[in-house]
Write a protein that holds these residues in place. Structure first.
Motif, PDB file in Angstrom:
ATOM      1  N   ARG A 122     -23.751 -34.406 -44.275  1.00  0.00           N
ATOM      2  CA  ARG A 122     -22.476 -34.947 -44.736  1.00  0.00           C
ATOM      3  C   ARG A 122     -21.696 -35.565 -43.580  1.00  0.00           C
ATOM      4  O   ARG A 122     -21.059 -36.618 -43.727  1.00  0.00           O
ATOM      5  CB  ARG A 122     -21.655 -33.847 -45.409  1.00  0.00           C
ATOM      6  CG  ARG A 122     -20.381 -34.356 -46.068  1.00  0.00           C
ATOM      7  CD  ARG A 122     -19.610 -33.247 -46.758  1.00  0.00           C
ATOM      8  NE  ARG A 122     -20.372 -32.687 -47.863  1.00  0.00           N
ATOM      9  CZ  ARG A 122     -20.863 -31.463 -47.879  1.00  0.00           C
ATOM     10  NH1 ARG A 122     -20.683 -30.667 -46.832  1.00  0.00           N
ATOM     11  NH2 ARG A 122     -21.535 -31.027 -48.918  1.00  0.00           N
ATOM     12  N   GLN A 143     -26.849 -29.405 -44.997  1.00  0.00           N
ATOM     13  CA  GLN A 143     -26.014 -30.258 -45.823  1.00  0.00           C
ATOM     14  C   GLN A 143     -24.718 -30.636 -45.114  1.00  0.00           C
ATOM     15  O   GLN A 143     -24.235 -31.775 -45.240  1.00  0.00           O
ATOM     16  CB  GLN A 143     -25.692 -29.549 -47.158  1.00  0.00           C
ATOM     17  CG  GLN A 143     -26.886 -29.423 -48.085  1.00  0.00           C
ATOM     18  CD  GLN A 143     -27.490 -30.772 -48.426  1.00  0.00           C
ATOM     19  OE1 GLN A 143     -26.776 -31.743 -48.667  1.00  0.00           O
ATOM     20  NE2 GLN A 143     -28.817 -30.832 -48.454  1.00  0.00           N
ATOM     21  N   ASP A 185     -20.091 -36.347 -51.930  1.00  0.00           N
ATOM     22  CA  ASP A 185     -21.556 -36.298 -51.925  1.00  0.00           C
ATOM     23  C   ASP A 185     -22.144 -37.486 -52.675  1.00  0.00           C
ATOM     24  O   ASP A 185     -23.163 -38.054 -52.273  1.00  0.00           O
ATOM     25  CB  ASP A 185     -22.033 -34.994 -52.562  1.00  0.00           C
ATOM     26  CG  ASP A 185     -21.700 -33.787 -51.706  1.00  0.00           C
ATOM     27  OD1 ASP A 185     -21.459 -33.985 -50.497  1.00  0.00           O
ATOM     28  OD2 ASP A 185     -21.646 -32.670 -52.239  1.00  0.00           O
ATOM     29  N   TYR A 238     -34.209 -37.243 -44.181  1.00  0.00           N
ATOM     30  CA  TYR A 238     -32.821 -37.684 -44.381  1.00  0.00           C
ATOM     31  C   TYR A 238     -32.676 -39.162 -44.038  1.00  0.00           C
ATOM     32  O   TYR A 238     -32.062 -39.933 -44.805  1.00  0.00           O
ATOM     33  CB  TYR A 238     -31.892 -36.837 -43.510  1.00  0.00           C
ATOM     34  CG  TYR A 238     -30.540 -37.461 -43.275  1.00  0.00           C
ATOM     35  CD1 TYR A 238     -29.543 -37.387 -44.240  1.00  0.00           C
ATOM     36  CD2 TYR A 238     -30.260 -38.130 -42.082  1.00  0.00           C
ATOM     37  CE1 TYR A 238     -28.305 -37.964 -44.027  1.00  0.00           C
ATOM     38  CE2 TYR A 238     -29.027 -38.708 -41.863  1.00  0.00           C
ATOM     39  CZ  TYR A 238     -28.049 -38.619 -42.842  1.00  0.00           C
ATOM     40  OH  TYR A 238     -26.829 -39.205 -42.622  1.00  0.00           O
TER      41      TYR A 238
END
Length: 489
Positions: free
Chosen positions: A368, A364, A182, A426
């Motif tokens: 990712r 998420q 992350d 994002y």
């Protein structure tokens, strides 16, 4: 006044906690068995472990009650026997063994029922000597106080502690690895590529010289997305886009699974092998979040980090699509409109405001997966952009209200543009371009899809290709013009 007679020393001793624990065993076993039988639907067996576990628990509770009743009649030796056996340690080892039995049985969702049944049987066998004859008790007491039995208990305890410590260490390693991933995904923001006018004086300074050495003199574009989002199995949208822009060469890389399930192992290799000049990640804001990974259960040995290290070929990945959830928009044209609405209901989870913890986790996972691809592209100086693709419920307000009413909710509980804003945020955070097709296609609405299906029709493929083509010309018009010029030469 006469003095009261002193109580015997044995009677003055307080009752050991293990005595109360033994007294609660039959009650807990009987309640657990009744719950398992009540949970199991009569006449059906979706989980075969419930009914046998319930029967075993009830029979074990009756046996435990009988043993404890006989032992209570001889209670002068009960507490001393309990203290001698160290029954709390034995019950703890039995609990670990029952869990391992339930994991090996792999009962699925109701693994706790199998574990409870195994532990109840173990506890019943453990307290059987309490109801035995004094001679049998003496023999048993001599055997349990021997060196072999003590070493066996110690070995089992050490083995259980070692397994727990290894699993805890591997879990901590996995958490640290995800944290590092992350942290690496938080790439520094870089300025977006600006559009430049094609003048000979500025070619060497402002244009990327990589486009001069393009294969076949074309601007190579890699589009990554689900096949249905790229215009169906024939990829009609991609073919139309390539036909509309002569200097463009498109390589479509269909996803094996949705972004919310994580990127496939060979996705980066496929994209890099195409040697693109630009990568477009097509994301359906609503359809993407419909897919949910199977939550690893407490009784699934494949979810253990230790089992993944010891048996890598036998452990299934945790991020597998849940087959119990209907895929959005999968109704055929011959199905009823009611069936089609049922297929669209799961898409509402992406528009619910505020978002839940589960939806945040799915976002998420999507981010990712895109971060992994973006990082591979940036290492090779390949720009990457995001295309936010709207779903049918976002383009058709009437259909959206019908689907909302079908769930028993109100339109105020949902935000139609929430998925697109999440993708735009994002992309902005990572310095990428984002093309939102929702405002561009909203005027067409239901005319862009086939009957009772979420697949683009011919008109929809034309509209999507036109929107993406116009965006490419506005952002990369110089490069496309250079590619056309090299082809004409």
């Amino acid at each position: 006044m006469p003095k009261l007679a002193a109580r015997p020393a044995g009677r003055a001793r307080p009752v050991a906690p293990a005595t109360f624990l033994l007294g609660a065993l039959p009650i807990v076993s009987f309640v657990s068995g009744a719950y398992c039988l009540g949970l199991h639907p009569f006449g059906q067996a979706p989980q075969q472990v419930l009914a046998p576990s319930g029967i075993v628990l009830i029979l074990a509770s009756l046996a435990q009650a009988r043993v404890l009743f006989v032992a209570w009649k001889n209670r002068d030796t009960l507490e001393g026997l309990i203290e001698h056996r160290r029954i709390l340690s034995a019950l703890a080892i039995g609990l670990v063994g029952s869990y391992i039995f339930a994991v090996a049985l792999a009962p699925g969702l109701y693994g706790g029922a199998a574990m409870a049944a195994a532990f109840s049987v173990f506890a019943t066998v453990l307290i059987l000597p309490l109801a035995a004859s004094p001679r049998a008790l003496a023999v048993w007491k001599h055997w349990t106080s021997g060196r072999i039995s003590r070493r066996t208990v110690r070995a089992l305890a050490c083995l259980s502690i070692a397994i727990v410590c290894c699993e805890a260490a591997l879990q901590l390693e996995r958490v640290a690895r995800e944290y590092r991933a992350d942290a690496a995904a938080r790439l520094p923001r870089v300025p977006a590529v600006v559009n430049v006018s094609i003048t000979p004086a500025l070619l060497a300074d402002e244009l990327d010289l990589r486009f001069v050495s393009m294969s076949a003199g074309r601007f190579r574009l890699v589009i990554v997305g689900e096949a249905a989002q790229l215009g169906g199995p024939p990829l009609a949208c991609v073919a139309r886009l390539q036909r509309d822009l002569p200097g463009l060469e498109i390589v479509a890389v269909p996803l094996e699974r949705a972004w919310s399930l994580g990127a496939s192992a060979d996705l980066e290799q496929k994209v890099v092998a195409a040697r693109p000049d630009l990568v477009l990640a097509v994301v359906g804001g609503c359809e993407n979040l419909v897919h949910a990974p199977v939550a690893p259960g407490w009784f699934d040995w494949r979810a253990w980090e230790l089992s993944k290290r010891l048996f890598p070929a036998a452990t299934a990945p945790a991020d597998v699509a849940d087959a119990s959830q209907p895929l959005s928009g999968n109704a055929s044209p011959d199905d009823t409109f009611e069936a089609y609405l049922d297929c669209l209901v799961p898409e509402l989870i992406a528009c619910r405001s505020p978002i839940t913890v589960d939806i945040a986790a799915r976002w998420q996972r999507s981010f990712r997966a895109m971060d992994e691809l973006n990082l591979a592209c940036r290492e090779r100086n390949i720009p990457m952009s995001v295309v936010a693709l709207p779903s049918r419920i976002q383009l058709d307000p009437a259909l959206f209200e019908m689907v909302v009413r079908r769930t028993g909710g109100t339109p105020e509980q949902f935000d139609v543009g929430l998925p697109q804003r999440s993708l735009a945020a994002y992309a902005e955070e990572r310095g990428m371009r984002c093309l939102d097709l929702l405002p561009l296609l909203r005027t067409e609405g239901r005319k862009l899809f086939g009957r009772n299906t979420a697949t683009w029709n011919e008109r929809g493929n034309t509209a999507v290709a036109g929107a993406i083509g116009g965006w490419l010309e506005s952002c990369y018009g110089s490069q496309l013009a250079l590619a056309v010029g090299s082809i004409n030469r």
